[in-house]
Design an enzyme around this catalytic site. Sequence first.
Site, PDB file in Angstrom:
ATOM      1  N   HIS A  25     -54.408  29.791  45.842  1.00 10.32           N
ATOM      2  CA  HIS A  25     -53.827  30.277  47.093  1.00 10.32           C
ATOM      3  C   HIS A  25     -54.531  29.663  48.299  1.00 10.32           C
ATOM      4  O   HIS A  25     -53.912  29.377  49.313  1.00 10.32           O
ATOM      5  CB  HIS A  25     -53.913  31.807  47.152  1.00 10.32           C
ATOM      6  N   ARG A  70     -39.668  27.080  36.914  1.00  7.92           N
ATOM      7  CA  ARG A  70     -40.424  27.591  35.755  1.00  7.92           C
ATOM      8  C   ARG A  70     -40.560  29.108  35.920  1.00  7.92           C
ATOM      9  O   ARG A  70     -41.215  29.559  36.847  1.00  7.92           O
ATOM     10  CB  ARG A  70     -41.813  26.959  35.718  1.00  7.92           C
ATOM     11  N   ARG A  77     -35.256  27.757  34.212  1.00  9.78           N
ATOM     12  CA  ARG A  77     -35.664  27.504  32.842  1.00  9.78           C
ATOM     13  C   ARG A  77     -36.140  28.834  32.257  1.00  9.78           C
ATOM     14  O   ARG A  77     -37.003  29.490  32.842  1.00  9.78           O
ATOM     15  CB  ARG A  77     -36.800  26.482  32.878  1.00  9.78           C
ATOM     16  N   CYS A 124     -37.490  15.902  34.332  1.00  4.27           N
ATOM     17  CA  CYS A 124     -38.231  16.810  35.212  1.00  4.27           C
ATOM     18  C   CYS A 124     -39.728  16.894  34.898  1.00  4.27           C
ATOM     19  O   CYS A 124     -40.396  17.798  35.377  1.00  4.27           O
ATOM     20  CB  CYS A 124     -37.601  18.198  35.203  1.00  4.27           C
TER      21      CYS A 124
END
Length: 545
Positions: A160, A267, A303, A473
Amino acid sequence: MITNLVNDDPVAEVARLREGVSQLRVSVDELMRAATTADKEYREVLEAYRMFAHSRGWLKRMEHSIESGLSAEAAVEKEQSEARARLQTVPDPYLRDRLHDLDDLANRLLRILTGQGRETGAKMPERPILVARTIGPAELLDYGRRLRGVVLEEGSIGSHAAIVARALAIPLVVQAERITTEALNGDQIIVDGTAGVVHLRPDESVATAFRDKIAMEAQAQARFAALRELPAQARCGATVSLHMNAGIMADLPSLKGSGAEGVGLFRTELQFLLRSTMPRRSDLAALYARVMEAAGGRRVAFRTLDIGSDKVMPYMRRPDEPNPAMGWRAIRVGLDRSGVMRMQLQALIRAAAGRPLTVMFPLVSEMAEFLAAREILMREIERERHLGHPLPETLEVGAMLETPSLAFAPANFFRAADFISIGGNDLKQFFFAADRENELVRRRYDTLTLSFLTFVQKIVARCAEAGTPLSFCGEDAGRPVDALALAGLGVRALSMRPASVGPVKDLIRRADLGEVAEIIATARRQGVENLRPRLLSYVDQLPRD
Ligand code: PEP
Ligand code: MG
C-alpha cells in the site's frame, strides 16, 4: 521504548487502550477526509487501512493480553510482533503487504499511547529523501509530496505504501540492502524509481548520466500520453487491442489514464485471500458491480478463483502437496468443490444484472473441464432466471490456456470457447518445466526462444481455424519487445500492467508486424534459437516519429 510492561489495573488499562484506538480511528478517518479531493487510489488504500483500524478482532486480541496482565503498550507490541512473525511465514506477497499495514497502525497506536509524537524537533532538509526500514501508507501520506523520494530496506512494490507513493508521484525503491546503516543524514542520494536502484553519495558522472536519463524519460512519458487515445496500429495497418490486468478496486482508475481498452484479466482471488473468513456472495456481488461501474461499460474479463499453489486461503483446509503449482488449484478446485465456484458465479451474474458479463476459467487442461465449468455457469444462469432476477445482457465464457495440453485439445474445444486467453506466466513454467517462483530457474528460459514462439503460433493457428478470439495476459504482454513478437505471431489482444500500455503501444505503432513475422520465419530457417538479439536490433533501427 516501552518501559511499563505489566499492569495492575486491567480495567483502567483496557479503557486507555480503547481511548488510544478511538484516537487512532479518528486520525485515520481524518486522513480519509483529507484524501477526498485526491486520487481514488488513495481512498482504496485508506479504506483497507481503516478496515484494519476498525477491526474488532485486533482490539479483542489486545484486550485479551491486557486481561492477562500486560500493559496497553505491551499488548500492542505483542500483537505487532505476532503480526511480524506471521509476516515471515506468509508466502503471498499481497497478504504480506497487508500485514505491513497492520504494523504501521500498531506504530501509530504506540505513539498515541506513549505520547511520543513524530515531531523530533529536527528540521526537515530541503528536497528530502526518506530512508527507512519500512513505512506504512498513512505515514507516507503524512509526509506527502514534501518528500522527493523514499528508499526502504524492506517492503515490496505491491504494498500500500508503494501505491501511495505512485499516487503522489514520489520515486520509491524497496529492498535496498543495508541502506539504513550506510546512508547518513545529509548524504546525497539518487533514487531511480523506474530502475529500482539507488546511488548513495554518487560521483559527478553518475549524477550527470542520471540527469540525462530523467530528461529522456520525461520525453518518453509525454509521447505515451499523446498516444493515449490512439489505437495500437502498426505501420502495416494491423491493430492490436491493449487491455490491462487488475485485481483490486484500486487498479480501476488506471483504466482511463493508461489508455487500455478494458480489463483483459481481473484476478478475483485477492478478495478471498484478504479475509480471515470466506467472503459472502452479497459482498462479492457488490464489489464486482463496483468494478463494472468503474470500468464504465468497458469489457472486464473476470477470471474465476485461481486458488491453490502459492495462493492459500486461511479458512480453507488444503492437502499438503509436493508440487502445488501442478497440484489441486484453479479450475480443479472449482470443479471438485463446486460450492465456492457456484457462489462466485452467482455473485458475478447478480453484479452484471443487465450488463454484459465476461467470465474466464483458469488453468483449463482439457476440454471436458471447460465444458463442465461452463455447464455450472449455465445452470446458475438458469437458476437466476427461475428466481426472476435480472440476467446479464450478454455472456462470454472463455478459457485460460496455461497448460500445453490445451493447445492440442479437440477442435470443438476451440469452437466452444467464446475466447481464449494465454496465461503466459503459467504456460511458460509448464512449457520449459521451470518454476516461475524459483529464482534459480525463473529467468533461465527466454520467452523469445523459437520453441516457445512456435508453440504460441500453433495456438494462434488453432484459434484462427475456429474463429475464436485470442489474447495473451501473462507478464510478457507488458514487455514491449516480447509484446511485439506476440503481435508478429498474430496475437491481436494483449493484457498487461497499466503502466506498460503506453510503451507497448508506442513500439507497435512504430513497427511493421509483417517484418516481425519475417524475422521470426528467417530465424527458424537459419536455426537460430533465441530471437531476442534480432528483434532488439530491429527495434533499434525503427524510426521515431
Ligand atoms: C498467467 O499465468 O499468465 C496469468 C495471467 O495468471 P496468474 O499470473 O495469476 O497465474
Ligand atoms: Mg496463471
